[in-house]
Design a protein around this motif. Structure first.
Motif, PDB file in Angstrom:
ATOM      1  N   GLN A 113       0.826  -1.202   0.000  1.00 38.33           N
ATOM      2  CA  GLN A 113       0.000   0.000   0.000  1.00 38.33           C
ATOM      3  C   GLN A 113       0.865   1.258   0.000  1.00 38.33           C
ATOM      4  O   GLN A 113       0.518   2.251  -0.639  1.00 38.33           O
ATOM      5  N   VAL A 114       1.989   1.202   0.712  1.00 40.47           N
ATOM      6  CA  VAL A 114       2.912   2.337   0.731  1.00 40.47           C
ATOM      7  C   VAL A 114       3.529   2.513  -0.647  1.00 40.47           C
ATOM      8  O   VAL A 114       3.579   3.628  -1.183  1.00 40.47           O
ATOM      9  N   VAL A 115       3.991   1.410  -1.233  1.00 43.08           N
ATOM     10  CA  VAL A 115       4.595   1.465  -2.569  1.00 43.08           C
ATOM     11  C   VAL A 115       3.602   2.048  -3.578  1.00 43.08           C
ATOM     12  O   VAL A 115       3.972   2.868  -4.425  1.00 43.08           O
ATOM     13  N   ALA A 116       2.331   1.674  -3.472  1.00 42.13           N
ATOM     14  CA  ALA A 116       1.298   2.167  -4.390  1.00 42.13           C
ATOM     15  C   ALA A 116       0.828   3.567  -4.025  1.00 42.13           C
ATOM     16  O   ALA A 116       0.035   4.164  -4.755  1.00 42.13           O
ATOM     17  N   GLU A 117       1.318   4.090  -2.898  1.00 42.12           N
ATOM     18  CA  GLU A 117       0.944   5.413  -2.395  1.00 42.12           C
ATOM     19  C   GLU A 117      -0.572   5.583  -2.314  1.00 42.12           C
ATOM     20  O   GLU A 117      -1.146   6.567  -2.771  1.00 42.12           O
ATOM     21  N   GLU A 118      -1.208   4.592  -1.702  1.00 41.99           N
ATOM     22  CA  GLU A 118      -2.662   4.609  -1.537  1.00 41.99           C
ATOM     23  C   GLU A 118      -3.083   5.672  -0.524  1.00 41.99           C
ATOM     24  O   GLU A 118      -2.284   6.123   0.297  1.00 41.99           O
ATOM     25  N   THR A 119      -4.332   6.030  -0.588  1.00 38.73           N
ATOM     26  CA  THR A 119      -4.941   6.876   0.431  1.00 38.73           C
ATOM     27  C   THR A 119      -5.803   5.974   1.295  1.00 38.73           C
ATOM     28  O   THR A 119      -6.626   5.219   0.782  1.00 38.73           O
ATOM     29  N   ILE A 120      -5.573   6.024   2.610  1.00 39.92           N
ATOM     30  CA  ILE A 120      -6.335   5.207   3.543  1.00 39.92           C
ATOM     31  C   ILE A 120      -7.124   6.120   4.471  1.00 39.92           C
ATOM     32  O   ILE A 120      -6.804   7.298   4.613  1.00 39.92           O
ATOM     33  N   ALA A 121      -8.144   5.580   5.089  1.00 37.64           N
ATOM     34  CA  ALA A 121      -8.940   6.339   6.051  1.00 37.64           C
ATOM     35  C   ALA A 121      -8.580   5.853   7.455  1.00 37.64           C
ATOM     36  O   ALA A 121      -8.476   4.653   7.699  1.00 37.64           O
ATOM     37  N   CYS A 122      -8.410   6.803   8.361  1.00 41.89           N
ATOM     38  CA  CYS A 122      -8.140   6.457   9.748  1.00 41.89           C
ATOM     39  C   CYS A 122      -9.333   5.683  10.300  1.00 41.89           C
ATOM     40  O   CYS A 122     -10.489   6.070  10.089  1.00 41.89           O
ATOM     41  N   LEU A 123      -9.041   4.612  11.005  1.00 42.86           N
ATOM     42  CA  LEU A 123     -10.100   3.777  11.566  1.00 42.86           C
ATOM     43  C   LEU A 123     -10.796   4.451  12.748  1.00 42.86           C
ATOM     44  O   LEU A 123     -11.885   4.046  13.138  1.00 42.86           O
ATOM     45  N   ASN A 124     -10.180   5.478  13.299  1.00 42.91           N
ATOM     46  CA  ASN A 124     -10.725   6.157  14.463  1.00 42.91           C
ATOM     47  C   ASN A 124     -11.500   7.428  14.102  1.00 42.91           C
ATOM     48  O   ASN A 124     -12.639   7.592  14.505  1.00 42.91           O
ATOM     49  N   CYS A 125     -10.873   8.301  13.299  1.00 42.87           N
ATOM     50  CA  CYS A 125     -11.492   9.607  13.029  1.00 42.87           C
ATOM     51  C   CYS A 125     -11.865   9.814  11.562  1.00 42.87           C
ATOM     52  O   CYS A 125     -12.354  10.879  11.186  1.00 42.87           O
ATOM     53  N   SER A 126     -11.605   8.833  10.707  1.00 38.44           N
ATOM     54  CA  SER A 126     -11.943   8.850   9.273  1.00 38.44           C
ATOM     55  C   SER A 126     -11.157   9.867   8.449  1.00 38.44           C
ATOM     56  O   SER A 126     -11.503  10.136   7.305  1.00 38.44           O
ATOM     57  N   THR A 127     -10.096  10.423   9.010  1.00 36.53           N
ATOM     58  CA  THR A 127      -9.243  11.330   8.246  1.00 36.53           C
ATOM     59  C   THR A 127      -8.575  10.554   7.118  1.00 36.53           C
ATOM     60  O   THR A 127      -8.101   9.437   7.320  1.00 36.53           O
ATOM     61  N   ASN A 128      -8.542  11.143   5.913  1.00 39.28           N
ATOM     62  CA  ASN A 128      -7.837  10.519   4.797  1.00 39.28           C
ATOM     63  C   ASN A 128      -6.341  10.734   4.970  1.00 39.28           C
ATOM     64  O   ASN A 128      -5.893  11.847   5.240  1.00 39.28           O
ATOM     65  N   ILE A 129      -5.585   9.655   4.801  1.00 36.45           N
ATOM     66  CA  ILE A 129      -4.140   9.700   4.949  1.00 36.45           C
ATOM     67  C   ILE A 129      -3.518   9.211   3.651  1.00 36.45           C
ATOM     68  O   ILE A 129      -3.728   8.071   3.242  1.00 36.45           O
ATOM     69  N   LYS A 130      -2.769  10.086   3.001  1.00 33.27           N
ATOM     70  CA  LYS A 130      -2.084   9.735   1.754  1.00 33.27           C
ATOM     71  C   LYS A 130      -0.738   9.125   2.113  1.00 33.27           C
ATOM     72  O   LYS A 130       0.110   9.770   2.722  1.00 33.27           O
ATOM     73  N   LEU A 131      -0.560   7.848   1.774  1.00 36.49           N
ATOM     74  CA  LEU A 131       0.712   7.180   2.025  1.00 36.49           C
ATOM     75  C   LEU A 131       1.713   7.628   0.967  1.00 36.49           C
ATOM     76  O   LEU A 131       1.382   7.668  -0.221  1.00 36.49           O
ATOM     77  N   VAL A 132       2.913   7.971   1.393  1.00 38.72           N
ATOM     78  CA  VAL A 132       3.922   8.497   0.482  1.00 38.72           C
ATOM     79  C   VAL A 132       5.184   7.638   0.572  1.00 38.72           C
ATOM     80  O   VAL A 132       5.697   7.401   1.664  1.00 38.72           O
ATOM     81  N   ASP A 133       5.645   7.183  -0.562  1.00 40.55           N
ATOM     82  CA  ASP A 133       6.889   6.422  -0.663  1.00 40.55           C
ATOM     83  C   ASP A 133       7.982   7.405  -1.070  1.00 40.55           C
ATOM     84  O   ASP A 133       8.335   7.523  -2.242  1.00 40.55           O
ATOM     85  N   LYS A 134       8.502   8.125  -0.093  1.00 41.15           N
ATOM     86  CA  LYS A 134       9.474   9.180  -0.360  1.00 41.15           C
ATOM     87  C   LYS A 134      10.703   8.610  -1.056  1.00 41.15           C
ATOM     88  O   LYS A 134      11.303   7.644  -0.591  1.00 41.15           O
ATOM     89  N   ASN A 135      11.028   9.186  -2.175  1.00 37.63           N
ATOM     90  CA  ASN A 135      12.183   8.781  -2.993  1.00 37.63           C
ATOM     91  C   ASN A 135      12.112   7.329  -3.481  1.00 37.63           C
ATOM     92  O   ASN A 135      13.125   6.764  -3.868  1.00 37.63           O
ATOM     93  N   GLY A 136      10.933   6.713  -3.411  1.00 43.79           N
ATOM     94  CA  GLY A 136      10.788   5.330  -3.862  1.00 43.79           C
ATOM     95  C   GLY A 136      11.532   4.337  -2.983  1.00 43.79           C
ATOM     96  O   GLY A 136      11.815   3.219  -3.406  1.00 43.79           O
ATOM     97  N   SER A 137      11.836   4.731  -1.757  1.00 48.98           N
ATOM     98  CA  SER A 137      12.641   3.874  -0.878  1.00 48.98           C
ATOM     99  C   SER A 137      11.925   2.586  -0.487  1.00 48.98           C
ATOM    100  O   SER A 137      12.562   1.533  -0.392  1.00 48.98           O
ATOM    101  N   ALA A 138      10.627   2.635  -0.270  1.00 46.33           N
ATOM    102  CA  ALA A 138       9.889   1.412   0.081  1.00 46.33           C
ATOM    103  C   ALA A 138       9.864   0.460  -1.115  1.00 46.33           C
ATOM    104  O   ALA A 138      10.066  -0.749  -0.955  1.00 46.33           O
ATOM    105  N   LYS A 139       9.645   1.000  -2.298  1.00 45.91           N
ATOM    106  CA  LYS A 139       9.614   0.172  -3.506  1.00 45.91           C
ATOM    107  C   LYS A 139      10.970  -0.497  -3.733  1.00 45.91           C
ATOM    108  O   LYS A 139      11.045  -1.687  -4.021  1.00 45.91           O
ATOM    109  N   LYS A 140      12.046   0.268  -3.578  1.00 42.85           N
ATOM    110  CA  LYS A 140      13.388  -0.283  -3.762  1.00 42.85           C
ATOM    111  C   LYS A 140      13.670  -1.354  -2.721  1.00 42.85           C
ATOM    112  O   LYS A 140      14.211  -2.415  -3.046  1.00 42.85           O
ATOM    113  N   ALA A 141      13.289  -1.111  -1.478  1.00 41.08           N
ATOM    114  CA  ALA A 141      13.528  -2.092  -0.420  1.00 41.08           C
ATOM    115  C   ALA A 141      12.765  -3.387  -0.691  1.00 41.08           C
ATOM    116  O   ALA A 141      13.323  -4.483  -0.557  1.00 41.08           O
TER     117      ALA A 141
END
Length: 74
Positions: free
Chosen positions: A26-54
């Protein structure tokens, strides 16, 4: 084969600070998730593609290890 992208990491909601688990894929795909508590949208960011490379590097290493291990029995 083991796929490291299925492993989970912790993400904290910037609004309510609740901790949630997301898959590395999900991080690699930079998905947007909703907080399970307050429903805030959270955009996951793979800064510099580091998660994808790892994920790519670790999966490649695991595959090579598996091949090497199989060849020991021959």
């Amino acid at each position: 084969m083991i796929d490291i992208s299925k492993n989970e990491v912790d993400v904290h909601c910037p609004k309510c600070k609740r901790t949630m688990k997301v898959r590395l894929a999900q991080v690699v795909a930079e998905e947007t998730i909703a907080c399970l508590n307050c429903s805030t949208n959270i955009k996951l960011v793979d800064k510099n593609g580091s998660a994808k490379k790892a994920v790519t590097d670790i999966n490649k290493s695991l595959s090579e290890f598996k091949k090497a291990f199989k060849s020991l029995g021959k």
